[in-house]
Design a protein around this motif. Structure first.
Motif, PDB file in Angstrom:
ATOM      1  N   LEU A 175       7.708   3.122   7.340  1.00  0.00           N
ATOM      2  CA  LEU A 175       7.655   1.720   7.704  1.00  0.00           C
ATOM      3  C   LEU A 175       8.747   1.423   8.724  1.00  0.00           C
ATOM      4  O   LEU A 175       9.889   1.870   8.574  1.00  0.00           O
ATOM      5  CB  LEU A 175       7.858   0.833   6.471  1.00  0.00           C
ATOM      6  CG  LEU A 175       6.731   0.840   5.433  1.00  0.00           C
ATOM      7  CD1 LEU A 175       7.219   0.223   4.123  1.00  0.00           C
ATOM      8  CD2 LEU A 175       5.512   0.084   5.951  1.00  0.00           C
ATOM      9  N   VAL A 176       8.397   0.675   9.768  1.00  0.00           N
ATOM     10  CA  VAL A 176       9.368   0.301  10.799  1.00  0.00           C
ATOM     11  C   VAL A 176       9.286  -1.208  11.022  1.00  0.00           C
ATOM     12  O   VAL A 176       8.259  -1.838  10.733  1.00  0.00           O
ATOM     13  CB  VAL A 176       9.104   1.051  12.124  1.00  0.00           C
ATOM     14  CG1 VAL A 176       9.208   2.544  11.922  1.00  0.00           C
ATOM     15  CG2 VAL A 176       7.738   0.691  12.691  1.00  0.00           C
ATOM     16  N   PRO A 177      10.357  -1.820  11.536  1.00  0.00           N
ATOM     17  CA  PRO A 177      10.336  -3.270  11.772  1.00  0.00           C
ATOM     18  C   PRO A 177       9.259  -3.666  12.778  1.00  0.00           C
ATOM     19  O   PRO A 177       8.924  -2.902  13.694  1.00  0.00           O
ATOM     20  CB  PRO A 177      11.747  -3.556  12.319  1.00  0.00           C
ATOM     21  CG  PRO A 177      12.585  -2.423  11.818  1.00  0.00           C
ATOM     22  CD  PRO A 177      11.686  -1.233  11.813  1.00  0.00           C
ATOM     23  N   VAL A 178       8.729  -4.866  12.626  1.00  0.00           N
ATOM     24  CA  VAL A 178       7.723  -5.400  13.545  1.00  0.00           C
ATOM     25  C   VAL A 178       8.313  -5.512  14.949  1.00  0.00           C
ATOM     26  O   VAL A 178       9.442  -5.974  15.128  1.00  0.00           O
ATOM     27  CB  VAL A 178       7.242  -6.787  13.060  1.00  0.00           C
ATOM     28  CG1 VAL A 178       6.357  -7.450  14.117  1.00  0.00           C
ATOM     29  CG2 VAL A 178       6.487  -6.662  11.747  1.00  0.00           C
ATOM     30  N   GLY A 179       7.558  -5.051  15.944  1.00  0.00           N
ATOM     31  CA  GLY A 179       7.968  -5.186  17.332  1.00  0.00           C
ATOM     32  C   GLY A 179       8.988  -4.183  17.816  1.00  0.00           C
ATOM     33  O   GLY A 179       9.397  -4.231  18.988  1.00  0.00           O
ATOM     34  N   ILE A 189       0.837  -1.202   0.000  1.00  0.00           N
ATOM     35  CA  ILE A 189       0.000   0.000   0.000  1.00  0.00           C
ATOM     36  C   ILE A 189       0.870   1.251   0.000  1.00  0.00           C
ATOM     37  O   ILE A 189       0.632   2.202  -0.763  1.00  0.00           O
ATOM     38  CB  ILE A 189      -0.930   0.022   1.226  1.00  0.00           C
ATOM     39  CG1 ILE A 189      -1.930  -1.142   1.163  1.00  0.00           C
ATOM     40  CG2 ILE A 189      -1.676   1.354   1.322  1.00  0.00           C
ATOM     41  CD1 ILE A 189      -2.748  -1.309   2.431  1.00  0.00           C
ATOM     42  N   LEU A 190       1.881   1.271   0.850  1.00  0.00           N
ATOM     43  CA  LEU A 190       2.736   2.453   1.006  1.00  0.00           C
ATOM     44  C   LEU A 190       3.888   2.480   0.011  1.00  0.00           C
ATOM     45  O   LEU A 190       4.711   3.400   0.062  1.00  0.00           O
ATOM     46  CB  LEU A 190       3.283   2.498   2.440  1.00  0.00           C
ATOM     47  CG  LEU A 190       2.227   2.598   3.559  1.00  0.00           C
ATOM     48  CD1 LEU A 190       2.884   2.521   4.924  1.00  0.00           C
ATOM     49  CD2 LEU A 190       1.404   3.875   3.421  1.00  0.00           C
ATOM     50  N   GLU A 191       3.936   1.523  -0.896  1.00  0.00           N
ATOM     51  CA  GLU A 191       4.998   1.426  -1.905  1.00  0.00           C
ATOM     52  C   GLU A 191       6.379   1.556  -1.277  1.00  0.00           C
ATOM     53  O   GLU A 191       7.165   2.416  -1.613  1.00  0.00           O
ATOM     54  CB  GLU A 191       4.776   2.467  -3.006  1.00  0.00           C
ATOM     55  CG  GLU A 191       3.554   2.189  -3.859  1.00  0.00           C
ATOM     56  CD  GLU A 191       3.476   3.032  -5.107  1.00  0.00           C
ATOM     57  OE1 GLU A 191       3.205   2.471  -6.190  1.00  0.00           O
ATOM     58  OE2 GLU A 191       3.666   4.262  -5.002  1.00  0.00           O
ATOM     59  N   GLN A 192       6.616   0.657  -0.328  1.00  0.00           N
ATOM     60  CA  GLN A 192       7.917   0.546   0.341  1.00  0.00           C
ATOM     61  C   GLN A 192       8.340   1.832   1.044  1.00  0.00           C
ATOM     62  O   GLN A 192       9.525   2.120   1.172  1.00  0.00           O
ATOM     63  CB  GLN A 192       9.005   0.103  -0.652  1.00  0.00           C
ATOM     64  CG  GLN A 192       8.639  -1.109  -1.485  1.00  0.00           C
ATOM     65  CD  GLN A 192       8.300  -2.331  -0.655  1.00  0.00           C
ATOM     66  OE1 GLN A 192       8.904  -2.590   0.379  1.00  0.00           O
ATOM     67  NE2 GLN A 192       7.305  -3.098  -1.103  1.00  0.00           N
ATOM     68  N   GLY A 193       7.385   2.603   1.537  1.00  0.00           N
ATOM     69  CA  GLY A 193       7.703   3.792   2.313  1.00  0.00           C
ATOM     70  C   GLY A 193       7.505   5.104   1.598  1.00  0.00           C
ATOM     71  O   GLY A 193       7.745   6.170   2.181  1.00  0.00           O
TER      72      GLY A 193
END
Length: 367
Positions: free
Chosen positions: A319-323, A310-314
């Motif tokens: 985008l940040v890593p999970v957790g 959706i965000l086209e890779q940022g």
């Protein structure tokens, strides 16, 4: 004579897949088709969103598996031209029912989540290790398979041994034509939306481990060490007590609101300053598109699968890593400080209802 399309789902309770199926049912009717929304149990918050022109067929079953006889009877009686089902258990039942009814309809199944993540983390699904085997056995008997993201399609291909080229990716749609509420409604909605209040960060989803609101709450607590804000998490679920205890432990109860399930989340989105998705996994991430359609900047975990697509890779949001609660806190801080943001409404408009409906109609053999 108009063609009849049946859509089969377990219920109309609040979930992303259910909302998408209701949206598609309404779109199909608007395009001139007869539509039967066949549900295992006709209950849930989305009933009110179903068009009056859509016929709701209630199979009156408590469980998906026990809806099989009713679905068989429906197929024999109504003889729809095509059947679309959603979610793995309903898909398997739909395939069984179509076989037993010996109907000649075009059957298309749709997957809305990543099965491996569900099998690892959802307690009741851990007992159902037969699902991948059933999918390998049953899915090739359909006329079409739809995945809501490339990530879901890739995993589905590996699980079922079906060629990736035979799995269609149709992104979930979002309704763009909404009206902003008058400015005076902000304080009526909640006092936090007053002009002299700190910015409100919004998140939404079922209060379950999948959504990882624990990481979001820790990230928000870290953000508060250098920036004043408020956090609203819309949704209900099994983790409410645990999340409330964590909020009390961190001594931030006056800065976080858990209002439960909200009938019209867009009212809250239109009044907030930032939307955050903290999930460990998603099939697609419908709620991100809902927020983008309201013009909200986005911060999301780079979870499998959907948000990065959706965000086209940022390009359209961070985008940040999970957790990673520290990374999430920093991403929120940076986004709240930005003077300008990407035109997320423009990006959301690329996921129109018309585009998705036409792709589904093509898969169903209606176009």
């Amino acid at each position: 004579m108009k063609n009849r399309i049946a859509i089969y789902i377990p219920s109309l309770r609040g979930g992303g897949a259910e909302r998408v199926m209701v949206t598609l049912a309404n779109a199909f009717v608007s395009s001139g088709y007869y539509v039967d929304l066949v549900v295992g149990k006709a209950d849930g918050s989305y009933i009110k969103d179903v068009s009056e022109e859509v016929a709701i067929v209630d199979l009156d079953s408590r469980r998906v598996t026990t809806s099989l006889p009713g679905l068989v009877r429906y197929l024999r009686r109504a003889k729809p031209n095509a059947l679309l089902s959603a979610m793995v258990h309903a898909n398997i039942i739909a395939i069984f029912a179509n076989y037993i009814a010996r109907s000649e309809i075009r059957l298309v199944v749709s997957e809305h989540n990543t099965l491996n993540s569900l099998l690892k983390t959802v307690s009741w699904l851990r007992r159902e290790k037969w699902l991948p085997f059933a999918m390998r056995l049953m899915y090739p008997k359909t006329h079409g398979i739809v995945a809501v993201s490339k990530g879901v399609a890739d995993e589905l291909s590996m699980i079922t041994n079906i060629s990736r080229e035979k799995i269609d990716v149709i992104y979930n749609p979002v309704v763009i034509n909404y009206s902003f509420p008058p400015h005076t409604n902000r304080i009526t909605l909640h006092p936090w939306f007053g002009d002299d209040q700190p910015p409100v960060i919004l998140s939404a989803g079922r209060l379950t481990p999948q959504k990882d609101f624990t990481t979001l709450i820790y990230a928000f607590a870290k953000l508060l060490t250098k920036y004043q804000a408020r956090l609203v998490i819309m949704g209900e679920g099994e983790q409410r007590n645990a999340l409330e205890q964590l909020i009390q432990k961190l001594n931030i109860s006056d800065k976080i609101l858990l209002p439960g399930f909200v009938d019209n989340p867009r009212e809250w989105m239109q009044c907030s300053s930032l939307f955050v998705l903290s999930s460990s996994w998603e099939g697609f991430g419908n709620v991100i598109l809902e927020a983008m359609a309201c013009g909200l900047p986005i911060v999301s975990t780079d979870c499998p699968s959907g948000p990065a697509e959706i965000l086209e890779q940022g390009v359209w949001g961070r985008l940040v890593p999970v957790g990673d609660f520290a990374g999430l806190a920093e991403a929120m801080y940076l986004t709240l400080h930005e003077e300008s943001h990407p035109d997320v409404v423009l990006r959301a408009s690329q996921f129109s209802v018309e585009k998705a409906a036409n792709k589904y109609l093509t898969a169903l053999g209606m176009m």
